[in-house]
Design a protein around this motif. Structure first.
Motif, short mmCIF file in Angstrom:
data_model
loop_
_atom_site.label_atom_id
_atom_site.label_comp_id
_atom_site.label_asym_id
_atom_site.label_seq_id
_atom_site.Cartn_x
_atom_site.Cartn_y
_atom_site.Cartn_z
N THR A 161 0.83 -1.22 0.00
CA THR A 161 0.00 0.00 0.00
C THR A 161 0.86 1.26 0.00
O THR A 161 0.47 2.29 -0.54
CB THR A 161 -0.97 0.05 1.20
N HIS A 162 2.04 1.16 0.63
CA HIS A 162 2.97 2.30 0.55
C HIS A 162 4.16 1.87 -0.31
O HIS A 162 4.82 0.86 -0.01
CB HIS A 162 3.44 2.74 1.94
N ASP A 164 7.75 2.88 -2.08
CA ASP A 164 8.87 3.83 -2.16
C ASP A 164 9.52 3.76 -3.53
O ASP A 164 9.26 2.83 -4.31
CB ASP A 164 9.90 3.50 -1.07
N GLU A 165 10.42 4.71 -3.76
CA GLU A 165 11.10 4.74 -5.08
C GLU A 165 12.28 3.77 -5.07
O GLU A 165 13.44 4.16 -5.23
CB GLU A 165 11.55 6.17 -5.39
N VAL A 166 11.94 2.50 -4.81
CA VAL A 166 12.96 1.44 -4.81
C VAL A 166 12.41 0.25 -5.58
O VAL A 166 11.21 0.17 -5.84
CB VAL A 166 13.32 0.98 -3.37
N ILE A 167 13.32 -0.69 -5.92
CA ILE A 167 12.86 -1.90 -6.60
C ILE A 167 12.64 -2.99 -5.55
O ILE A 167 13.54 -3.28 -4.75
CB ILE A 167 13.88 -2.33 -7.67
N TYR A 168 11.44 -3.53 -5.54
CA TYR A 168 11.11 -4.60 -4.58
C TYR A 168 11.32 -5.93 -5.29
O TYR A 168 10.76 -6.15 -6.38
CB TYR A 168 9.66 -4.48 -4.13
N PRO A 169 12.11 -6.82 -4.71
CA PRO A 169 12.37 -8.08 -5.42
C PRO A 169 11.15 -9.00 -5.45
O PRO A 169 10.35 -9.03 -4.51
CB PRO A 169 13.50 -8.72 -4.59
N CYS A 170 11.02 -9.77 -6.54
CA CYS A 170 9.97 -10.80 -6.61
C CYS A 170 10.56 -12.10 -6.05
O CYS A 170 11.80 -12.24 -5.99
CB CYS A 170 9.55 -11.04 -8.06
N SER A 171 9.69 -13.02 -5.70
CA SER A 171 10.18 -14.23 -5.03
C SER A 171 11.07 -15.08 -5.95
O SER A 171 12.02 -15.70 -5.49
CB SER A 171 9.02 -15.05 -4.49
N VAL A 172 10.78 -15.11 -7.25
CA VAL A 172 11.60 -15.92 -8.16
C VAL A 172 12.39 -14.98 -9.07
O VAL A 172 11.85 -14.01 -9.59
CB VAL A 172 10.72 -16.87 -9.01
N GLU A 173 13.67 -15.27 -9.23
CA GLU A 173 14.56 -14.46 -10.07
C GLU A 173 14.05 -14.39 -11.51
O GLU A 173 13.67 -15.43 -12.09
CB GLU A 173 15.94 -15.12 -10.12
N PRO A 174 14.05 -13.21 -12.14
CA PRO A 174 13.57 -13.12 -13.53
C PRO A 174 14.30 -14.08 -14.47
O PRO A 174 13.68 -14.64 -15.38
CB PRO A 174 13.83 -11.67 -13.92
N LYS A 175 15.60 -14.27 -14.24
CA LYS A 175 16.35 -15.16 -15.15
C LYS A 175 15.78 -16.56 -15.10
O LYS A 175 15.70 -17.25 -16.13
CB LYS A 175 17.83 -15.15 -14.80
N LYS A 176 15.40 -17.00 -13.90
CA LYS A 176 14.84 -18.36 -13.77
C LYS A 176 13.49 -18.44 -14.49
O LYS A 176 13.16 -19.43 -15.12
CB LYS A 176 14.64 -18.71 -12.28
N ILE A 177 12.70 -17.37 -14.35
CA ILE A 177 11.39 -17.35 -15.03
C ILE A 177 11.60 -17.40 -16.55
O ILE A 177 10.96 -18.19 -17.25
CB ILE A 177 10.59 -16.07 -14.67
N SER A 398 -6.57 2.36 -2.32
CA SER A 398 -5.76 3.56 -2.51
C SER A 398 -4.31 3.20 -2.20
O SER A 398 -4.06 2.34 -1.36
CB SER A 398 -6.19 4.66 -1.55
N TRP A 399 -3.42 3.82 -2.92
CA TRP A 399 -1.99 3.58 -2.69
C TRP A 399 -1.30 4.90 -2.37
O TRP A 399 -1.80 5.97 -2.73
CB TRP A 399 -1.34 2.99 -3.95
N GLU A 400 -0.16 4.76 -1.71
CA GLU A 400 0.66 5.95 -1.42
C GLU A 400 2.00 5.74 -2.09
O GLU A 400 2.70 4.78 -1.77
CB GLU A 400 0.91 6.00 0.08
N TRP A 401 2.33 6.61 -3.02
CA TRP A 401 3.64 6.50 -3.67
C TRP A 401 4.51 7.66 -3.20
O TRP A 401 4.05 8.82 -3.29
CB TRP A 401 3.49 6.57 -5.19
N SER A 402 5.71 7.38 -2.75
CA SER A 402 6.57 8.50 -2.37
C SER A 402 7.13 9.12 -3.65
O SER A 402 7.36 8.42 -4.64
CB SER A 402 7.68 8.04 -1.44
N THR A 403 7.31 10.43 -3.62
CA THR A 403 7.71 11.13 -4.86
C THR A 403 8.93 12.04 -4.63
O THR A 403 9.00 13.12 -5.20
CB THR A 403 6.54 11.96 -5.42
N TYR A 404 9.87 11.58 -3.78
CA TYR A 404 11.05 12.43 -3.49
C TYR A 404 11.85 12.71 -4.76
O TYR A 404 12.25 13.84 -5.01
CB TYR A 404 11.97 11.76 -2.45
N ASN A 405 12.10 11.66 -5.54
CA ASN A 405 12.93 11.86 -6.74
C ASN A 405 12.25 12.79 -7.74
O ASN A 405 12.90 13.65 -8.34
CB ASN A 405 13.24 10.51 -7.41
#
Ligand SMILES: CCCCCCCCCCCCCCCCCCCCCCCCCC(=O)SCCNC(=O)CCNC(=O)[C@H](O)C(C)(C)COP(=O)(O)OP(=O)(O)OC[C@H]1O[C@@H](n2cnc3c(N)ncnc32)[C@H](O)[C@@H]1OP(=O)(O)O
Ligand SMILES: NC(=O)C1=CN([C@@H]2O[C@H](COP(=O)(O)OP(=O)(O)OC[C@H]3O[C@@H](n4cnc5c(N)ncnc54)[C@H](OP(=O)(O)O)[C@@H]3O)[C@@H](O)[C@H]2O)C=CC1
Length: 515
Positions: A161-162, A164-177, A398-405
């Protein structure tokens, strides 16, 4: 003089997805503000019987490009359409074209994606993940590359729901998918899909999240930035208000509501409608391209292009304004009067689906059959309800996106750039924007002429009369059936009739006495 516009002058720019909604507006703005850019390479595939050249010709001859053609009359010469299919190895680009792309490109804007929510995982991975990986590989072989801008979505992590301006990892690596898509058959992919997407609502948001991970993994050697727009809507200001050319996001539902097909949608009225105009996204994208190339930030910066935290509008306000605009500028040949409403729970939603959507469709199909025509409304309605059910996730949260950048970037721009590449949504007047959006849907999507408004209003009046007539007939039939079956209903009926009779007699008697 705008520093951003000057930066793109003389540059060779590669755009993927240039034939899409956002890609066209991006190209238009680039040509309008930097007419002396060197060339825009666009990766295009033939589609719907049109060659790549015909597609480019059609885009340049559209209303969207009218201003550009005045400012940059040789725009045709500055677009280099390269035959490419992002589903294929090396994108099926010819050796010569590839050589030119690798040696000349200065900036890459990666917009291409499959945005369908229900695409097959194999296809969505191919386009949103593998193609991104391949493009990054190409980018790493471009000696003149200054910046690579990847367009993602603010909903890639919509399970949170909140955000941030970061990348959140998925459980399985994209290369494996990516690897597994090569050897798993469709049946197994279908089986594991729900487990992979987890608490995300669809394959689209999941594969866009994987795409971001790929970008992060390849970002060491490249100068990359990621843009995450929320729900992209019609243009706000540029090149003119209300331009839109596809049914994605709210546009399709605006048509469905305006034509009277959509009468109710399960939504949370006070949830934030995080719409963002496409020209705002494009302005931010171009500013990010400039900033990334000139300032070369040490890490990959992510920019949220959202409206909710700076200038929120909720679905209720949006719905009201959409309906108010229908009053002023109705759509032509509506099926029913536009009278949509929000429902807030599943039971009422199912009730209204039956009463307001399926029943009228069945009745209309019955009428078509009676008049010797082919029934089609039930099919249309089923597809609409499927679409609505897929969008419902996004109108009930509703979502909250931080917009510092994004805010940092705004402060880095000169006043001139802040004006020319405006992405400050605080200046957006929602009521005006939504009115222009609905008008734009009418003009550019439905291709309806404003001269047809009086006739459309007449048609709605006729529909209203039919509606009243139909309801009265239905009430009388229901009442008649009830009287035939229930003693109690008969008693009530006799009571009402005798009461009316007595009242009339009394009234007549008293008026005779007065005379
Ligand atoms: C109290 C107050 C009063 C209240 C008043 C109430 C007022 C009410 C006013 C109403 C307005 C206000 C409410 C707004 C809510 C907005 C929600 C937005 C959420 C967006 C979230 C986006 C978040 C993520 C953003 C992103 O990051 S990415 C971009 C988003 N990506 C998409 O939006 C793709 C979606 N679509 C598909 O995924 C595929 O379309 C698929 C659906 C699987 C079908 O697929 P399928 O059935 O196979 O076939 P199609 O060929 O596609 O279409 C089949 C048929 O449906 C048609 N049709 C396709 N689309 C749409 C569409 N939208 N809407 C409608 N129709 C559509 C198409 O014309 C064709 O009709 P036909 O030609 O048969 O007559
Ligand atoms: N629209 C929205 O609400 C939002 C969009 N985004 C993101 O913005 C970006 C652009 O979206 P938008 O413009 O709306 O999407 P569109 O669907 O309008 O455009 C998609 C583009 O990708 C191209 N493409 C798809 N498949 C291939 C392929 N195999 N080979 C070559 N090109 C291909 C399409 O080409 P073709 O014309 O040939 O099909 C089209 O140009 C996407 O990355 C999307 O995820 C993010 C948030 C919201």
């Amino acid at each position: 003089m705008s520093m951003i516009a000057a930066f793109y002058s003389g540059k060779s720019i590669l755009i993927t997805g240039a034939t899409g909604f956002m890609g066209k507006v991006l190209m238009e703005k680039l040509f309008r503000t930097s007419p002396d850019l060197k060339v825009i390479y666009i990766l295009v595939r033939p589609k719907a019987g049109q060659t790549t050249q015909q597609r480019v010709f059609q885009i340049l001859n559209s209303k969207l490009f009218e201003k550009v053609k005045e400012i940059c009359p040789n725009v045709h010469e500055k677009i280099r359409a390269i035959y490419a299919d992002l589903n294929q190895n090396d994108f099926a680009i010819s050796k010569e074209d590839m050589q030119e792309l690798l040696s000349c490109t200065n900036i890459v804007f990666h917009c291409a994606a499959t945005v369908r929510f229900d695409d097959h995982l194999r296809h969505a991975v191919q386009l949103n993940v593998t193609a991104t990986q391949q493009l990054l590989l190409m980018a790493s072989q471009m000696p003149k590359l200054e910046a690579f801008i990847h367009i993602s979505t603010a909903f890639s992590n919509c399970n949170l729901t909140h955000i941030d301006e970061v990348i959140y990892p998925c459980s399985v690596e994209p290369k494996k998918i990516i690897d597994s898509m090569e050897w798993l058959d469709d049946a197994i992919i279908d089986e594991i899909t729900p487990k992979l997407i987890g608490d995300r609502p669809n394959i689209y948001t999941y594969t866009k999240a994987l795409g971001e991970m790929v970008v992060q993994q390849e970002s060491e050697n490249l100068n990359i930035a990621i843009i995450r727009p929320s729900i992209v809507g019609a243009t706000w200001q540029e090149p003119f208000p209300g331009w839109v050319d596809n049914l994605n996001g709210p546009s399709g539902l605006i048509i469905a509501a305006g034509k009277g097909f959509l009468r109710s949608i399960r939504a949370t009225p006070m949830a934030v409608a995080d719409l963002i105009p496409v020209d705002t996204v494009v302005n931010l994208t171009l500013a990010v391209g400039w900033y990334t190339a000139v300032h070369r930030p040490k890490s990959t910066l992510i920019y949220h292009c959202t409206s909710g935290n700076l200038n929120p509008c909720n679905w209720r306000e949006m719905g009201f304004q959409v309906l108010a605009t229908f009053e002023k500028v109705p759509f032509e040949r509506a099926f029913r009067r536009p009278n949509a409403d929000f429902t807030t729970n599943t039971i009422t939603s199912q009730y209204w689906n039956a009463v307001s959507h399926r029943a009228p469709a069945i009745i209309y199909d019955f009428y078509l059959r009676l008049t010797g025509r082919k029934p089609r409304m039930t099919k249309v309605m089923n597809r609409l309800l499927k679409t609505v059910s897929m969008l419902e996730y996004f109108v009930n949260r509703s979502w909250e996106w931080s917009t510092y950048n994004t805010e940092m970037l705004m402060s880095e721009l000169s006043p001139e750039d802040q004006r020319v590449f405006n992405f400050d949504v605080r200046q957006l007047n929602w009521l005006e924007y939504i009115e222009n959006y609905v008008l734009g849907v009418k003009k550019y999507l439905l291709k309806e002429d404003m001269a047809g408004i009086p006739e459309a209003k007449q048609h709605l009046k006729r529909l209203r009369n039919i509606h009243y007539l139909f309801n009265t007939a239905l009430l009388l039939i229901a009442w008649r059936l009830l009287i035939a079956r229930s003693q109690m209903a008969r008693n009530v009926w006799f009571f009402i009739v005798s009461f009316c009779y007595k009242f009339l007699s009394y009234f007549r008697a008293s008026s005779t006495l007065k005379v």
